[in-house]
Design a protein around this motif. Structure first.
Motif, PDB file in Angstrom:
ATOM      1  N   GLU A  55      40.643  39.338  36.927  1.00  0.00           N
ATOM      2  CA  GLU A  55      39.148  38.223  36.428  1.00  0.00           C
ATOM      3  C   GLU A  55      37.982  39.163  36.059  1.00  0.00           C
ATOM      4  N   HIS A  56      37.837  37.158  35.361  1.00  0.00           N
ATOM      5  CA  HIS A  56      36.799  37.414  34.192  1.00  0.00           C
ATOM      6  C   HIS A  56      35.647  37.840  34.574  1.00  0.00           C
ATOM      7  N   GLU A  57      34.968  37.667  35.375  1.00  0.00           N
ATOM      8  CA  GLU A  57      33.997  38.404  36.583  1.00  0.00           C
ATOM      9  C   GLU A  57      34.036  39.860  36.448  1.00  0.00           C
ATOM     10  N   ILE A  58      34.900  39.832  37.178  1.00  0.00           N
ATOM     11  CA  ILE A  58      34.796  42.059  37.407  1.00  0.00           C
ATOM     12  C   ILE A  58      35.329  42.444  36.245  1.00  0.00           C
ATOM     13  N   THR A  59      35.962  41.440  35.086  1.00  0.00           N
ATOM     14  CA  THR A  59      36.846  43.029  33.817  1.00  0.00           C
ATOM     15  C   THR A  59      35.266  42.478  33.230  1.00  0.00           C
TER      16      THR A  59
END
Length: 164
Positions: A90-94
């Motif tokens: 997950e981009h934002e979570i990443t």
């Protein structure tokens, strides 16, 4: 060996045995009780290695503590890496995970460094204390041996001068 008997006392006993030995002035030889002398020497050899065993134990403890600190740091780092891998999809979570992982890694590295430094300081302090103890024992033994040598020289001089 009795409790409280130390090397100085044992060396004093050895000196007494030598002083009380039967002397032959012509050949300048003294007969002493070999069994008594050997027993005192055995007591001395049993008494001295305690400091050596302490120093060895401290060194082993130091290695064990360093190993434990490294394993703990490795577990912290492994946990951080596993957390990073689980959040990669997950981009934002990443992004947040990367920031947190970096923080965890920095904290783990700082903690690991602190643990290692503390462990090294602790081990060094104990080794210094053991070294001081060994130096003290060596100094006491040296002083006693010097005293014994002086006594033997004085006895020899007195015998040569016909005082005894």
């Amino acid at each position: 060996m009795e409790k409280g008997t130390d090397i100085i006392e044992l060396l004093s006993e050895l000196e007494d045995i030598i002083d009380s030995g039967f002397e032959f002035p012509i050949i300048r030889k003294t007969f002493i009780n070999k069994e008594e002398v050997m027993e005192i020497i055995r007591d001395i050899s049993l008494h001295i290695p305690e400091e050596v065993r302490i120093a060895k134990s401290v060194a082993e403890d130091r290695q064990r503590i360093l190993g434990d600190a490294k394993r703990q740091a490795d577990l912290i780092l492994k946990g951080a890496e596993e957390k990073i891998v689980s959040l990669i999809d997950e981009h934002e979570i990443t992004k947040r995970a990367n920031a947190k992982a970096n923080e965890i890694i920095a904290t783990a590295q700082a903690n690991s460094r602190e643990i290692r430094l503390g462990t090294l300081q602790f081990a060094d302090d104990i080794l210094k204390k053991a070294e001081l103890g060994l130096r003290d024992v060596t100094a006491q033994s040296s002083a006693s041996l010097t005293k014994l040598t002086d006594t033997l020289r004085n006895s020899r001089a007195e015998l040569q001068n016909g005082k005894r």
